[in-house]
Design a protein around this motif. Structure first.
Motif, PDB file in Angstrom:
ATOM      1  N   ALA A 230       0.606 -46.162  77.452  1.00 51.98           N
ATOM      2  CA  ALA A 230      -0.487 -46.506  78.352  1.00 51.98           C
ATOM      3  C   ALA A 230      -0.022 -46.648  79.795  1.00 51.98           C
ATOM      4  CB  ALA A 230      -1.154 -47.807  77.890  1.00 51.98           C
ATOM      5  N   THR A 231      -0.924 -46.352  80.713  1.00 53.23           N
ATOM      6  CA  THR A 231      -0.687 -46.518  82.146  1.00 53.23           C
ATOM      7  C   THR A 231      -1.900 -47.220  82.748  1.00 53.23           C
ATOM      8  OG1 THR A 231      -1.764 -44.418  82.734  1.00 53.23           O
ATOM      9  CG2 THR A 231       0.608 -44.341  82.214  1.00 53.23           C
ATOM     10  N   THR A 232      -1.758 -47.691  83.998  1.00 55.24           N
ATOM     11  CA  THR A 232      -2.918 -48.253  84.687  1.00 55.24           C
ATOM     12  C   THR A 232      -3.035 -47.653  86.081  1.00 55.24           C
ATOM     13  OG1 THR A 232      -1.756 -50.130  85.681  1.00 55.24           O
ATOM     14  CG2 THR A 232      -2.661 -50.452  83.475  1.00 55.24           C
ATOM     15  N   ALA A 233      -4.264 -47.569  86.560  1.00 55.34           N
ATOM     16  CA  ALA A 233      -4.563 -47.157  87.932  1.00 55.34           C
ATOM     17  C   ALA A 233      -5.805 -47.914  88.365  1.00 55.34           C
ATOM     18  CB  ALA A 233      -4.788 -45.650  88.024  1.00 55.34           C
ATOM     19  N   GLY A 234      -5.656 -48.798  89.344  1.00 57.42           N
ATOM     20  CA  GLY A 234      -6.784 -49.602  89.782  1.00 57.42           C
ATOM     21  C   GLY A 234      -7.278 -50.564  88.723  1.00 57.42           C
ATOM     22  N   GLY A 235      -6.402 -50.923  87.768  1.00 61.36           N
ATOM     23  CA  GLY A 235      -6.798 -51.840  86.703  1.00 61.36           C
ATOM     24  C   GLY A 235      -7.391 -51.157  85.495  1.00 61.36           C
ATOM     25  N   ILE A 236      -7.616 -49.846  85.565  1.00 62.03           N
ATOM     26  CA  ILE A 236      -8.164 -49.078  84.444  1.00 62.03           C
ATOM     27  C   ILE A 236      -7.009 -48.479  83.649  1.00 62.03           C
ATOM     28  CG2 ILE A 236      -9.538 -47.040  83.825  1.00 62.03           C
ATOM     29  CD1 ILE A 236     -11.356 -47.704  86.194  1.00 62.03           C
ATOM     30  N   THR A 237      -6.977 -48.777  82.357  1.00 59.82           N
ATOM     31  CA  THR A 237      -5.875 -48.359  81.491  1.00 59.82           C
ATOM     32  C   THR A 237      -6.187 -47.024  80.819  1.00 59.82           C
ATOM     33  OG1 THR A 237      -5.315 -50.667  81.042  1.00 59.82           O
ATOM     34  CG2 THR A 237      -4.454 -49.023  79.517  1.00 59.82           C
ATOM     35  N   THR A 238      -5.206 -46.119  80.814  1.00 58.34           N
ATOM     36  CA  THR A 238      -5.337 -44.842  80.120  1.00 58.34           C
ATOM     37  C   THR A 238      -4.176 -44.711  79.132  1.00 58.34           C
ATOM     38  OG1 THR A 238      -6.310 -43.861  82.104  1.00 58.34           O
ATOM     39  CG2 THR A 238      -5.612 -42.348  80.375  1.00 58.34           C
ATOM     40  N   ARG A 239      -4.500 -44.445  77.884  1.00 54.06           N
ATOM     41  CA  ARG A 239      -3.486 -44.310  76.835  1.00 54.06           C
ATOM     42  C   ARG A 239      -3.413 -42.855  76.392  1.00 54.06           C
ATOM     43  NH1 ARG A 239      -2.949 -44.508  71.216  1.00 54.06           N
ATOM     44  NH2 ARG A 239      -1.015 -45.503  70.504  1.00 54.06           N
ATOM     45  N   HIS A 240      -2.251 -42.245  76.559  1.00 60.40           N
ATOM     46  CA  HIS A 240      -2.049 -40.859  76.143  1.00 60.40           C
ATOM     47  C   HIS A 240      -2.070 -40.764  74.621  1.00 60.40           C
ATOM     48  CE1 HIS A 240       0.896 -37.584  74.951  1.00 60.40           C
ATOM     49  NE2 HIS A 240      -0.059 -36.914  75.582  1.00 60.40           N
ATOM     50  N   LEU A 241      -2.803 -39.767  74.108  1.00 67.68           N
ATOM     51  CA  LEU A 241      -2.877 -39.550  72.670  1.00 67.68           C
ATOM     52  C   LEU A 241      -2.104 -38.310  72.233  1.00 67.68           C
ATOM     53  CD1 LEU A 241      -6.649 -40.374  72.034  1.00 67.68           C
ATOM     54  CD2 LEU A 241      -4.668 -41.880  71.723  1.00 67.68           C
ATOM     55  N   GLU A 242      -2.322 -37.189  72.935  1.00 73.03           N
ATOM     56  CA  GLU A 242      -1.692 -35.945  72.504  1.00 73.03           C
ATOM     57  C   GLU A 242      -1.645 -34.950  73.655  1.00 73.03           C
ATOM     58  OE1 GLU A 242      -2.153 -32.638  68.883  1.00 73.03           O
ATOM     59  OE2 GLU A 242      -3.933 -33.664  69.664  1.00 73.03           O
ATOM     60  N   THR A 243      -0.561 -34.185  73.718  1.00 81.08           N
ATOM     61  CA  THR A 243      -0.455 -33.042  74.622  1.00 81.08           C
ATOM     62  C   THR A 243      -0.242 -31.802  73.768  1.00 81.08           C
ATOM     63  OG1 THR A 243       0.482 -34.348  76.433  1.00 81.08           O
ATOM     64  CG2 THR A 243       0.862 -31.974  76.491  1.00 81.08           C
ATOM     65  N   ARG A 244      -1.155 -30.847  73.868  1.00 81.95           N
ATOM     66  CA  ARG A 244      -1.071 -29.615  73.088  1.00 81.95           C
ATOM     67  C   ARG A 244      -0.780 -28.437  74.007  1.00 81.95           C
ATOM     68  NH1 ARG A 244      -5.485 -27.936  71.247  1.00 81.95           N
ATOM     69  NH2 ARG A 244      -6.973 -29.500  71.969  1.00 81.95           N
ATOM     70  N   ARG A 245       0.249 -27.681  73.675  1.00 80.29           N
ATOM     71  CA  ARG A 245       0.605 -26.470  74.418  1.00 80.29           C
ATOM     72  C   ARG A 245      -0.206 -25.287  73.901  1.00 80.29           C
ATOM     73  NH1 ARG A 245       5.566 -26.439  77.154  1.00 80.29           N
ATOM     74  NH2 ARG A 245       6.663 -28.447  77.055  1.00 80.29           N
ATOM     75  N   HIS A 246      -0.567 -24.400  74.821  1.00 83.43           N
ATOM     76  CA  HIS A 246      -1.220 -23.163  74.399  1.00 83.43           C
ATOM     77  C   HIS A 246      -1.068 -22.140  75.510  1.00 83.43           C
ATOM     78  CE1 HIS A 246      -4.741 -24.452  76.837  1.00 83.43           C
ATOM     79  NE2 HIS A 246      -4.485 -25.637  76.339  1.00 83.43           N
ATOM     80  N   GLY A 247      -1.598 -20.959  75.293  1.00 77.09           N
ATOM     81  CA  GLY A 247      -1.438 -19.868  76.248  1.00 77.09           C
ATOM     82  C   GLY A 247      -0.255 -18.992  75.899  1.00 77.09           C
ATOM     83  N   THR A 248      -0.192 -17.822  76.519  1.00 77.71           N
ATOM     84  CA  THR A 248       0.862 -16.848  76.226  1.00 77.71           C
ATOM     85  C   THR A 248       2.250 -17.417  76.448  1.00 77.71           C
ATOM     86  OG1 THR A 248      -0.639 -15.058  76.872  1.00 77.71           O
ATOM     87  CG2 THR A 248       1.715 -14.549  76.777  1.00 77.71           C
ATOM     88  N   ASP A 249       2.434 -18.149  77.542  1.00 77.41           N
ATOM     89  CA  ASP A 249       3.747 -18.699  77.875  1.00 77.41           C
ATOM     90  C   ASP A 249       3.922 -20.147  77.435  1.00 77.41           C
ATOM     91  OD1 ASP A 249       4.455 -16.302  79.099  1.00 77.41           O
ATOM     92  OD2 ASP A 249       3.584 -16.925  81.015  1.00 77.41           O
ATOM     93  N   GLN A 250       2.912 -20.693  76.764  1.00 77.83           N
ATOM     94  CA  GLN A 250       2.970 -22.075  76.284  1.00 77.83           C
ATOM     95  C   GLN A 250       3.168 -23.076  77.426  1.00 77.83           C
ATOM     96  OE1 GLN A 250       2.873 -23.141  72.529  1.00 77.83           O
ATOM     97  NE2 GLN A 250       1.585 -21.389  73.049  1.00 77.83           N
ATOM     98  N   ILE A 251       2.576 -22.777  78.587  1.00 84.51           N
ATOM     99  CA  ILE A 251       2.654 -23.717  79.705  1.00 84.51           C
ATOM    100  C   ILE A 251       1.282 -24.266  80.094  1.00 84.51           C
ATOM    101  CG2 ILE A 251       4.778 -22.735  80.644  1.00 84.51           C
ATOM    102  CD1 ILE A 251       3.080 -21.258  82.703  1.00 84.51           C
TER     103      ILE A 251
END
Length: 295
Positions: free
Chosen positions: A190-211
Protein backbone atom coordinates in the motif's frame (compact mmCIF):
# COMPACT_ATOMS: atom_id res chain seq x y z
CA UNK A 1 20.33 24.09 -23.05
CA UNK A 2 18.41 20.90 -22.20
CA UNK A 3 14.66 20.79 -22.53
CA UNK A 4 12.60 19.63 -19.56
CA UNK A 5 9.74 17.20 -19.29
CA UNK A 6 7.40 18.75 -16.76
CA UNK A 7 5.48 16.06 -14.92
CA UNK A 8 2.72 17.43 -12.73
CA UNK A 9 0.54 14.61 -11.69
CA UNK A 10 -2.87 16.03 -12.56
CA UNK A 11 -4.44 17.73 -15.58
CA UNK A 12 -3.38 16.66 -19.08
CA UNK A 13 -3.37 19.22 -21.85
CA UNK A 14 -0.85 17.59 -24.14
CA UNK A 15 -1.09 16.36 -27.69
CA UNK A 16 -3.44 13.56 -28.64
CA UNK A 17 -0.62 11.14 -29.50
CA UNK A 18 0.27 10.67 -25.84
CA UNK A 19 -3.28 10.72 -24.54
CA UNK A 20 -4.30 7.96 -26.92
CA UNK A 21 -1.58 5.62 -25.76
CA UNK A 22 -2.45 5.88 -22.04
CA UNK A 23 -6.10 4.88 -21.80
CA UNK A 24 -7.10 3.31 -18.50
CA UNK A 25 -10.11 1.30 -17.44
CA UNK A 26 -12.94 2.77 -15.35
CA UNK A 27 -13.04 1.98 -11.67
CA UNK A 28 -15.92 0.21 -9.98
CA UNK A 29 -18.45 1.95 -7.71
CA UNK A 30 -17.08 2.80 -4.28
CA UNK A 31 -18.23 1.17 -1.05
CA UNK A 32 -18.82 3.91 1.56
CA UNK A 33 -17.30 3.44 4.99
CA UNK A 34 -17.76 5.23 8.31
CA UNK A 35 -16.64 7.23 10.11
CA UNK A 36 -15.29 9.56 7.45
CA UNK A 37 -13.34 12.80 7.82
CA UNK A 38 -12.97 16.18 6.18
CA UNK A 39 -9.98 17.26 4.08
CA UNK A 40 -6.88 17.31 6.29
CA UNK A 41 -5.78 20.79 5.26
CA UNK A 42 -9.01 22.77 5.43
CA UNK A 43 -8.79 24.00 8.99
CA UNK A 44 -8.40 27.74 8.51
CA UNK A 45 -4.84 28.60 9.60
CA UNK A 46 -4.05 31.77 11.48
CA UNK A 47 -1.66 34.33 10.02
CA UNK A 48 1.04 33.03 12.35
CA UNK A 49 0.47 29.45 11.18
CA UNK A 50 0.66 30.51 7.55
CA UNK A 51 3.90 32.38 8.18
CA UNK A 52 5.31 29.36 10.00
CA UNK A 53 4.40 27.08 7.09
CA UNK A 54 6.12 29.37 4.63
CA UNK A 55 9.22 29.73 6.79
CA UNK A 56 9.44 25.98 7.41
CA UNK A 57 9.21 25.22 3.71
CA UNK A 58 11.95 27.72 2.92
CA UNK A 59 14.28 26.45 5.65
CA UNK A 60 13.76 22.82 4.62
CA UNK A 61 14.61 23.38 0.97
CA UNK A 62 10.94 23.72 0.01
CA UNK A 63 10.09 20.81 2.32
CA UNK A 64 9.92 18.37 -0.60
CA UNK A 65 12.72 16.09 -1.79
CA UNK A 66 13.06 13.58 -4.62
CA UNK A 67 14.36 10.67 -2.53
CA UNK A 68 14.38 7.98 -5.23
CA UNK A 69 14.32 7.91 -9.02
CA UNK A 70 15.17 5.57 -11.87
CA UNK A 71 14.59 4.94 -15.54
CA UNK A 72 14.81 2.28 -18.25
CA UNK A 73 15.05 2.89 -21.97
CA UNK A 74 12.81 0.42 -23.78
CA UNK A 75 13.42 -1.19 -27.16
CA UNK A 76 16.62 -1.63 -29.18
CA UNK A 77 18.67 1.43 -30.07
CA UNK A 78 19.40 -0.04 -33.50
CA UNK A 79 15.77 -0.80 -34.29
CA UNK A 80 13.59 1.53 -36.37
CA UNK A 81 11.60 4.08 -34.41
CA UNK A 82 8.40 2.41 -33.20
CA UNK A 83 5.82 2.89 -30.48
CA UNK A 84 8.21 1.07 -28.12
CA UNK A 85 10.97 3.67 -28.46
CA UNK A 86 10.19 4.96 -24.99
CA UNK A 87 11.83 5.74 -21.69
CA UNK A 88 10.07 4.60 -18.51
CA UNK A 89 10.67 6.85 -15.49
CA UNK A 90 9.69 6.66 -11.83
CA UNK A 91 10.41 8.92 -8.85
CA UNK A 92 9.42 9.19 -5.19
CA UNK A 93 8.80 12.62 -3.64
CA UNK A 94 8.91 12.92 0.17
CA UNK A 95 7.33 15.68 2.26
CA UNK A 96 9.92 16.19 4.99
CA UNK A 97 8.11 19.13 6.57
CA UNK A 98 5.33 19.32 9.16
CA UNK A 99 2.99 21.10 6.74
CA UNK A 100 0.80 20.03 3.84
CA UNK A 101 2.14 20.63 0.33
CA UNK A 102 -0.23 21.50 -2.52
CA UNK A 103 0.20 21.40 -6.30
CA UNK A 104 3.87 20.40 -6.35
CA UNK A 105 5.53 20.23 -9.77
CA UNK A 106 7.87 17.36 -10.62
CA UNK A 107 10.21 17.90 -13.57
CA UNK A 108 12.11 15.19 -15.44
CA UNK A 109 15.10 16.29 -17.51
CA UNK A 110 15.73 13.36 -19.87
CA UNK A 111 19.23 13.86 -21.30
CA UNK A 112 21.58 12.22 -23.77
CA UNK A 113 25.35 11.94 -23.29
CA UNK A 114 25.84 15.51 -24.60
CA UNK A 115 23.40 16.93 -22.04
CA UNK A 116 20.70 17.58 -24.66
CA UNK A 117 17.08 16.55 -24.35
CA UNK A 118 16.54 12.96 -25.47
CA UNK A 119 12.76 13.14 -25.74
CA UNK A 120 10.43 14.43 -28.42
CA UNK A 121 9.51 18.08 -27.88
CA UNK A 122 5.80 17.26 -28.28
CA UNK A 123 5.97 15.55 -24.88
CA UNK A 124 7.04 18.73 -23.11
CA UNK A 125 3.64 20.41 -23.17
CA UNK A 126 1.99 18.17 -20.58
CA UNK A 127 1.29 20.01 -17.33
CA UNK A 128 0.60 17.68 -14.40
CA UNK A 129 1.04 18.01 -10.65
CA UNK A 130 0.81 16.24 -7.31
CA UNK A 131 -2.35 17.72 -5.75
CA UNK A 132 -1.65 17.05 -2.04
CA UNK A 133 1.30 15.62 -0.09
CA UNK A 134 0.76 15.30 3.66
CA UNK A 135 3.62 15.57 6.17
CA UNK A 136 5.69 12.41 6.10
CA UNK A 137 4.16 11.05 2.90
CA UNK A 138 6.24 9.62 0.06
CA UNK A 139 4.32 9.98 -3.20
CA UNK A 140 5.35 8.32 -6.45
CA UNK A 141 5.31 9.87 -9.90
CA UNK A 142 5.57 7.83 -13.08
CA UNK A 143 5.89 8.67 -16.75
CA UNK A 144 6.64 7.14 -20.13
CA UNK A 145 8.04 9.36 -22.90
CA UNK A 146 8.88 9.07 -26.59
CA UNK A 147 12.58 9.14 -27.46
CA UNK A 148 13.68 11.38 -30.33
CA UNK A 149 15.62 9.98 -33.28
CA UNK A 150 18.69 11.00 -35.28
CA UNK A 151 19.46 9.50 -38.69
CA UNK A 152 16.69 6.96 -38.29
CA UNK A 153 17.87 5.69 -34.92
CA UNK A 154 16.73 6.73 -31.52
CA UNK A 155 18.94 8.71 -29.13
CA UNK A 156 20.37 6.94 -26.09
CA UNK A 157 19.24 8.25 -22.69
CA UNK A 158 22.29 8.86 -20.49
CA UNK A 159 20.58 10.20 -17.38
CA UNK A 160 17.33 11.56 -15.97
CA UNK A 161 17.30 14.41 -13.44
CA UNK A 162 14.17 14.65 -11.31
CA UNK A 163 13.38 17.84 -9.40
CA UNK A 164 10.37 19.12 -7.44
CA UNK A 165 9.27 22.74 -7.03
CA UNK A 166 6.35 25.14 -7.00
CA UNK A 167 4.40 23.82 -4.01
CA UNK A 168 2.20 26.00 -1.85
CA UNK A 169 1.79 25.19 1.83
CA UNK A 170 -0.85 25.14 4.57
CA UNK A 171 -0.60 24.38 8.25
CA UNK A 172 -1.84 20.83 8.85
CA UNK A 173 -4.67 20.47 11.34
CA UNK A 174 -4.02 17.93 14.10
CA UNK A 175 -7.66 16.80 14.05
CA UNK A 176 -9.32 15.02 11.14
CA UNK A 177 -5.97 14.03 9.65
CA UNK A 178 -6.00 10.47 8.25
CA UNK A 179 -3.49 7.99 9.63
CA UNK A 180 -3.08 6.45 6.19
CA UNK A 181 0.71 6.65 6.36
CA UNK A 182 0.67 4.33 9.36
CA UNK A 183 -1.83 2.00 7.66
CA UNK A 184 0.33 1.86 4.53
CA UNK A 185 3.39 1.02 6.62
CA UNK A 186 1.54 -2.02 7.93
CA UNK A 187 0.86 -3.19 4.37
CA UNK A 188 3.91 -3.39 2.11
CA UNK A 189 1.67 -3.30 -0.98
CA UNK A 190 0.00 0.00 0.00
CA UNK A 191 0.93 3.63 -0.61
CA UNK A 192 -0.65 6.97 0.29
CA UNK A 193 -1.10 10.25 -1.57
CA UNK A 194 -2.97 13.08 0.12
CA UNK A 195 -4.19 10.62 2.76
CA UNK A 196 -5.79 8.31 0.18
CA UNK A 197 -4.41 4.77 0.35
CA UNK A 198 -3.85 2.64 -2.76
CA UNK A 199 -3.01 -1.06 -2.44
CA UNK A 200 -1.41 -2.79 -5.43
CA UNK A 201 -3.05 -6.10 -6.32
CA UNK A 202 -1.52 -7.29 -9.58
CA UNK A 203 0.65 -6.20 -12.50
CA UNK A 204 0.06 -8.16 -15.71
CA UNK A 205 2.44 -7.98 -18.67
CA UNK A 206 1.13 -8.16 -22.21
CA UNK A 207 1.90 -7.02 -25.73
CA UNK A 208 4.45 -8.25 -28.25
CA UNK A 209 7.44 -7.11 -26.18
CA UNK A 210 5.80 -7.73 -22.80
CA UNK A 211 6.30 -4.09 -21.79
CA UNK A 212 2.61 -3.10 -21.72
CA UNK A 213 1.13 -3.29 -18.23
CA UNK A 214 -2.32 -3.62 -16.75
CA UNK A 215 -2.19 -2.75 -13.07
CA UNK A 216 -5.05 -3.53 -10.70
CA UNK A 217 -5.38 -2.02 -7.26
CA UNK A 218 -7.71 -1.13 -4.40
CA UNK A 219 -8.30 2.43 -3.21
CA UNK A 220 -9.44 3.59 0.21
CA UNK A 221 -10.44 7.22 0.79
CA UNK A 222 -11.15 8.26 4.39
CA UNK A 223 -12.86 11.47 3.32
CA UNK A 224 -16.59 12.18 3.53
CA UNK A 225 -16.74 13.90 0.14
CA UNK A 226 -15.68 12.74 -3.27
CA UNK A 227 -12.30 14.12 -4.32
CA UNK A 228 -11.34 14.87 -7.95
CA UNK A 229 -9.40 12.24 -9.87
CA UNK A 230 -6.43 13.67 -11.78
CA UNK A 231 -4.67 10.47 -12.85
CA UNK A 232 -2.79 7.42 -11.65
CA UNK A 233 0.95 6.79 -11.34
CA UNK A 234 2.78 3.47 -11.12
CA UNK A 235 6.39 3.14 -9.96
CA UNK A 236 8.23 -0.04 -10.96
CA UNK A 237 11.02 -1.65 -8.92
CA UNK A 238 13.32 -4.59 -9.57
CA UNK A 239 13.81 -7.54 -7.21
CA UNK A 240 16.33 -5.55 -5.17
CA UNK A 241 13.83 -2.72 -4.63
CA UNK A 242 15.54 -0.22 -6.95
CA UNK A 243 13.28 2.10 -8.95
CA UNK A 244 13.65 1.13 -12.62
CA UNK A 245 10.79 3.08 -14.21
CA UNK A 246 7.18 4.11 -14.02
CA UNK A 247 4.06 5.07 -15.92
CA UNK A 248 1.27 7.62 -15.76
CA UNK A 249 -2.36 7.20 -16.82
CA UNK A 250 -4.18 10.54 -17.22
CA UNK A 251 -7.60 8.88 -17.55
CA UNK A 252 -10.04 10.62 -15.21
CA UNK A 253 -12.58 8.19 -13.76
CA UNK A 254 -15.68 9.63 -12.03
CA UNK A 255 -15.42 6.82 -9.46
CA UNK A 256 -11.70 6.94 -8.69
CA UNK A 257 -11.72 9.17 -5.60
CA UNK A 258 -15.06 8.36 -3.99
CA UNK A 259 -15.32 7.93 -0.22
CA UNK A 260 -14.69 4.44 1.09
CA UNK A 261 -13.06 1.45 -0.55
CA UNK A 262 -13.24 0.43 -4.20
CA UNK A 263 -11.22 -1.43 -6.86
CA UNK A 264 -9.53 0.14 -9.87
CA UNK A 265 -7.28 -0.66 -12.81
CA UNK A 266 -5.05 1.23 -15.19
CA UNK A 267 -3.50 0.45 -18.57
CA UNK A 268 0.10 1.62 -19.09
CA UNK A 269 1.35 0.89 -22.62
CA UNK A 270 5.11 0.75 -23.33
CA UNK A 271 6.09 1.44 -19.73
CA UNK A 272 7.03 -1.80 -17.92
CA UNK A 273 10.80 -2.51 -17.87
CA UNK A 274 11.91 -6.12 -18.37
CA UNK A 275 13.73 -6.00 -15.03
CA UNK A 276 10.67 -4.83 -13.07
CA UNK A 277 9.42 -7.27 -10.44
CA UNK A 278 5.69 -7.39 -11.07
CA UNK A 279 4.88 -7.93 -7.39
CA UNK A 280 6.78 -4.80 -6.35
CA UNK A 281 4.71 -2.29 -8.32
CA UNK A 282 3.61 0.76 -6.33
CA UNK A 283 0.39 2.55 -7.33
CA UNK A 284 -0.49 6.14 -6.46
CA UNK A 285 -4.01 7.45 -7.04
CA UNK A 286 -3.77 11.22 -7.46
CA UNK A 287 -6.81 13.02 -6.11
CA UNK A 288 -7.49 16.72 -5.47
CA UNK A 289 -9.77 18.14 -2.76
CA UNK A 290 -13.21 19.05 -4.16
CA UNK A 291 -12.93 22.69 -3.07
CA UNK A 292 -9.51 23.26 -4.65
CA UNK A 293 -10.10 26.44 -6.72
CA UNK A 294 -7.41 25.40 -9.21
CA UNK A 295 -9.08 22.11 -10.18
Amino acid sequence: MPLSVVVLVAVVTAGAAVVLQMRGQPDATATPTAPCIGPPDRATPSAAETATATATAALAGNGLDVVESGFTQLGSSSAPITRNAMVSIGAIVANTSTHTAHRALVTFDVLDSAGESAVLTTILDQPREIPVILPGERVGVGGQFWIRSEDGQRVEVARVNATVSGATWTATATADTPDATRDAALDAAATTAGGITTRHLETRRHGTDQIDATVTYEVHSPYCRKWISVGTSAVFRDDAGTVVGGGFDPTVSPYACLPGQHPGSTLLPSSLPPTAADTRTEVYKHCAPPDDPQQ
